[in-house]
Design a protein around this motif. Sequence first.
Motif, mmCIF file in Angstrom:
data_model
loop_
_atom_site.group_PDB
_atom_site.id
_atom_site.type_symbol
_atom_site.label_atom_id
_atom_site.label_comp_id
_atom_site.label_asym_id
_atom_site.label_seq_id
_atom_site.Cartn_x
_atom_site.Cartn_y
_atom_site.Cartn_z
ATOM 1 N N ASP A 8 11.933 6.762 -4.967
ATOM 2 C CA ASP A 8 11.060 6.362 -4.903
ATOM 3 C C ASP A 8 10.461 4.401 -3.824
ATOM 4 O O ASP A 8 9.410 4.417 -3.465
ATOM 5 C CB ASP A 8 10.461 6.037 -6.420
ATOM 6 C CG ASP A 8 8.683 5.393 -6.959
ATOM 7 O OD1 ASP A 8 8.377 6.350 -6.102
ATOM 8 O OD2 ASP A 8 8.662 4.676 -7.392
ATOM 9 N N PHE A 9 11.584 3.660 -4.144
ATOM 10 C CA PHE A 9 11.357 2.583 -3.592
ATOM 11 C C PHE A 9 10.645 3.004 -1.993
ATOM 12 O O PHE A 9 9.650 2.124 -1.783
ATOM 13 C CB PHE A 9 12.700 1.823 -3.586
ATOM 14 C CG PHE A 9 12.128 0.555 -3.031
ATOM 15 C CD1 PHE A 9 11.848 -1.145 -3.799
ATOM 16 C CD2 PHE A 9 13.372 0.413 -1.890
ATOM 17 C CE1 PHE A 9 12.209 -1.770 -2.412
ATOM 18 C CE2 PHE A 9 13.243 -0.579 -1.440
ATOM 19 C CZ PHE A 9 12.228 -2.149 -2.015
ATOM 20 N N PHE A 10 11.613 3.464 -1.507
ATOM 21 C CA PHE A 10 11.815 3.751 0.246
ATOM 22 C C PHE A 10 10.417 4.523 0.549
ATOM 23 O O PHE A 10 10.085 4.642 1.495
ATOM 24 C CB PHE A 10 12.897 4.921 0.429
ATOM 25 C CG PHE A 10 14.140 3.425 0.329
ATOM 26 C CD1 PHE A 10 13.886 1.417 1.305
ATOM 27 C CD2 PHE A 10 15.557 3.420 -0.169
ATOM 28 C CE1 PHE A 10 14.655 1.048 1.653
ATOM 29 C CE2 PHE A 10 16.133 2.838 0.131
ATOM 30 C CZ PHE A 10 15.908 1.441 0.437
ATOM 31 N N THR A 11 10.227 5.475 -0.305
ATOM 32 C CA THR A 11 9.230 6.138 -0.211
ATOM 33 C C THR A 11 7.696 5.844 -0.497
ATOM 34 O O THR A 11 6.377 6.072 0.139
ATOM 35 C CB THR A 11 8.256 7.781 -0.265
ATOM 36 O OG1 THR A 11 9.146 7.645 -2.205
ATOM 37 C CG2 THR A 11 10.086 8.643 -0.111
ATOM 38 N N ASN A 12 7.211 5.497 -1.887
ATOM 39 C CA ASN A 12 5.864 4.333 -2.010
ATOM 40 C C ASN A 12 5.684 3.052 -2.159
ATOM 41 O O ASN A 12 4.727 2.770 -2.082
ATOM 42 C CB ASN A 12 6.128 4.829 -3.564
ATOM 43 C CG ASN A 12 5.700 7.034 -3.592
ATOM 44 O OD1 ASN A 12 5.410 6.952 -2.646
ATOM 45 N ND2 ASN A 12 6.504 7.222 -4.616
ATOM 46 N N ASN A 13 6.693 2.069 -2.359
ATOM 47 C CA ASN A 13 7.012 0.486 -2.433
ATOM 48 C C ASN A 13 6.527 0.573 -1.429
ATOM 49 O O ASN A 13 6.635 1.084 0.401
ATOM 50 C CB ASN A 13 7.925 -0.016 -2.610
ATOM 51 C CG ASN A 13 7.661 -1.455 -2.968
ATOM 52 O OD1 ASN A 13 7.229 -1.936 -2.195
ATOM 53 N ND2 ASN A 13 7.939 -1.444 -4.020
ATOM 54 N N TRP A 14 5.597 -0.316 -0.723
ATOM 55 C CA TRP A 14 5.140 -0.806 0.631
ATOM 56 C C TRP A 14 6.553 -1.600 1.223
ATOM 57 O O TRP A 14 6.096 -1.706 2.216
ATOM 58 C CB TRP A 14 3.444 -1.312 1.183
ATOM 59 C CG TRP A 14 4.031 -3.020 0.343
ATOM 60 C CD1 TRP A 14 3.111 -3.624 -1.010
ATOM 61 C CD2 TRP A 14 4.105 -4.034 0.988
ATOM 62 N NE1 TRP A 14 4.040 -4.839 -1.025
ATOM 63 C CE2 TRP A 14 4.315 -4.946 -0.256
ATOM 64 C CE3 TRP A 14 4.684 -4.700 2.040
ATOM 65 C CZ2 TRP A 14 4.710 -6.466 -0.144
ATOM 66 C CZ3 TRP A 14 5.164 -6.229 2.264
ATOM 67 C CH2 TRP A 14 4.419 -6.849 1.618
ATOM 68 N N LEU A 15 6.964 -2.369 0.673
ATOM 69 C CA LEU A 15 8.259 -3.260 1.043
ATOM 70 C C LEU A 15 9.012 -2.144 1.409
ATOM 71 O O LEU A 15 9.388 -2.108 2.807
ATOM 72 C CB LEU A 15 9.002 -4.349 -0.160
ATOM 73 C CG LEU A 15 9.814 -5.295 0.266
ATOM 74 C CD1 LEU A 15 9.298 -6.418 1.719
ATOM 75 C CD2 LEU A 15 10.615 -5.379 -0.367
ATOM 76 N N GLY A 16 9.964 -1.138 0.560
ATOM 77 C CA GLY A 16 10.618 -0.178 0.644
ATOM 78 C C GLY A 16 10.214 0.358 2.081
ATOM 79 O O GLY A 16 10.706 0.917 2.992
ATOM 80 N N ARG A 17 8.816 1.178 2.418
ATOM 81 C CA ARG A 17 8.879 1.601 3.988
ATOM 82 C C ARG A 17 8.363 0.509 4.813
ATOM 83 O O ARG A 17 9.088 1.151 5.719
ATOM 84 C CB ARG A 17 7.121 2.195 3.359
ATOM 85 C CG ARG A 17 7.393 3.545 2.992
ATOM 86 C CD ARG A 17 5.859 3.993 2.394
ATOM 87 N NE ARG A 17 4.828 4.109 3.512
ATOM 88 C CZ ARG A 17 3.352 3.937 3.339
ATOM 89 N NH1 ARG A 17 3.264 3.505 1.668
ATOM 90 N NH2 ARG A 17 2.743 3.684 4.353
ATOM 91 N N ALA A 18 8.852 -0.214 4.275
ATOM 92 C CA ALA A 18 8.958 -0.953 6.063
ATOM 93 C C ALA A 18 10.168 -1.306 6.022
ATOM 94 O O ALA A 18 10.587 -1.673 7.050
ATOM 95 C CB ALA A 18 8.023 -2.845 5.468
ATOM 96 N N LEU A 19 11.185 -1.469 5.751
ATOM 97 C CA LEU A 19 11.839 -1.180 5.412
ATOM 98 C C LEU A 19 12.770 0.077 6.014
ATOM 99 O O LEU A 19 13.562 -0.632 7.834
ATOM 100 C CB LEU A 19 12.906 -1.471 4.067
ATOM 101 C CG LEU A 19 13.145 -2.819 3.078
ATOM 102 C CD1 LEU A 19 14.016 -2.940 2.361
ATOM 103 C CD2 LEU A 19 13.665 -3.512 4.319
ATOM 104 N N VAL A 20 12.087 1.013 5.492
ATOM 105 C CA VAL A 20 12.756 2.490 6.080
ATOM 106 C C VAL A 20 11.994 2.236 7.949
ATOM 107 O O VAL A 20 12.893 2.189 8.749
ATOM 108 C CB VAL A 20 12.113 3.385 5.473
ATOM 109 C CG1 VAL A 20 11.932 4.563 6.647
ATOM 110 C CG2 VAL A 20 12.966 3.416 4.494
ATOM 111 N N ILE A 21 10.589 1.838 8.230
ATOM 112 C CA ILE A 21 10.354 1.698 9.292
ATOM 113 C C ILE A 21 11.313 0.769 10.488
ATOM 114 O O ILE A 21 11.547 1.011 11.292
ATOM 115 C CB ILE A 21 9.249 1.423 9.656
ATOM 116 C CG1 ILE A 21 8.044 1.993 8.678
ATOM 117 C CG2 ILE A 21 8.640 0.725 10.876
ATOM 118 C CD1 ILE A 21 6.624 2.056 8.735
ATOM 119 N N LEU A 22 11.997 -0.465 9.738
ATOM 120 C CA LEU A 22 12.422 -1.402 10.022
ATOM 121 C C LEU A 22 13.927 -0.400 11.073
ATOM 122 O O LEU A 22 14.346 -0.835 11.889
ATOM 123 C CB LEU A 22 12.893 -2.385 9.190
ATOM 124 C CG LEU A 22 13.642 -3.728 9.851
ATOM 125 C CD1 LEU A 22 12.349 -4.410 11.378
ATOM 126 C CD2 LEU A 22 14.122 -4.349 9.213
#
Lengths: 345, 204
Positions: free
Chosen positions: A7-21
């Motif tokens: 949930d953190f990596f798909t919905n939270n904006w910080l998590g998504r930013a980390l995934v993109i990084l």
Amino acid sequence: MLPVLIDFFTNNWLGRALVILAECLAVTVPLLVAVAYMTYVDRKVWASIQLRRGPNVVGPFGLLQPFADGLKLMLKETIVPSSANSVLFIIAPMITFLTALIAWAVVPFGDGVVIANINVGILYLFAISSLGVYGVIIAGWASNSKYAFLGALRSAAQMVSYEVSIGFVLITVLLCAGSLNLSKVVLAQSGGFWHWYCLPLLPMFVIYFVSSLAETNRTPFDLPMSEAELVQGFQTEYSSMPFALFFLGEYANMILLSALGAVLFLGGWMAPLPFLPSNAAWGVFWFASKIAFLLFVFSWTKGTLPRYRYDQLMRLGWKVFLPVSLAYVVLTAAVLQFGGWVPKS
Amino acid sequence: MILQALAFYVFAAVTMASGAMVVVSRNPVYSVLFLILAFFNAAGLFVLIGAEFVAMILVIVYVGAVAVLFLFVVMMLDINITKLKEGFLEYLPVGALVAIVLALEIMFGLGVFGSTPGTVMTLGQHGAKVAAVENTRAIGQVLYTQYFYLFQVAGAVLLVAMIGAIVLTLRSRPGVRRQKVGEQLYRSKADAISVVKVTTRGGV
């Protein structure tokens, strides 16, 4: 625990930013290693062509040579000429390096293995590759040196000329594929090597490859840095890390244009025979081997051909490639239309 | 949504600032470089409203081709910078007039003075259409059907402009020896070499 993480990596904006990084790093780090070893392979291939051994002292088979070179460049002093425009002088190599890196965002490495699967992937790549000229031209002007300036002028004229024919090559491919999305271009070539576009569009593949030599300032089109006349062209005044950035940027650009060639004409991540696996992991392997093949041809040309004269280069670009590619666009469109092969969307 | 809003304000601010710097900066090379920055950020704004095709074309045509040639010319000029800036206040009224006319045109197009037939869609309608069809396809569908003649006329205008530019710069210089690649390739042994039997002490 796991659902929370997902949930953190798909919905939270910080998590998504980390995934993109993380995705960006997963592309950039292997790319930089590939650039380092491309310099090594280049030198080995030229050495073999000239019956020499090439780098063989640092590490086993000279494998650590690129890192030794990198370390040497980093330890050198960065010299900014006193009459140079220091801000632009420093920015220019960064532009070259950056444009070579950001283009990789849309390159599909396998089925669904891509950072940004955008609908205008081909146009994005074309746009970014047309920006590479700024690094060269700004470097030439900011150096405040006649060699650098003449090299930059030559390079700018050359890159702009050959971009025109690359544009027409891209149009023929997207006419056949029916999409500007690079993943869809690859999927349109699925089912064995006889479905790859390098066969029906062979003249365009040749034009694309020669134009990409011109775009990356490689032999026989290395007029911008022809050492007999211009010392080292736009790189004359550069030393240490700025020089290294130019160097890395050029090699990254070469790998990028080879990757684009593999996507457009050699079926991207598709296996050469239909019964071989082309899932995500194998797809990366097939794609990498196609890029490696095109890069070998890059080194091979450099070891074989002499340099063009400047008027011959312009003649080839404007009087040969432009009419031929334009005629082939019309021909392809006509064949698709009257043969009933227009791709359905 | 936060990231998009943030991106919008960054792009918009940089576009405005670099647009101002184009006019203000003393060195013409800096002006062109700021112009390129402005184009680039405008492309970013297009991406944000979902017009990715227009954004890419903006970068390819203006940044990749037009501005390169612009920079090319400006770099080769030997300009006296202080002299160039003297006329700044003189040209200000004319520039302001042009700016006002352009602003009025945009407002007219957006239907500020009451809607006219065939004006552009408002942003809301535009977004709805974009979501339904892929961007490039949507442009292609109207460009080659509804606006076909206008498209052809635009092409003809560009062709005329190109021919005009060539006619203006073309001059025939006598005494230039050009390389004729075709002739070189079609040369055969027969018309390049002639074997002559030279008589002793006779010469050729």
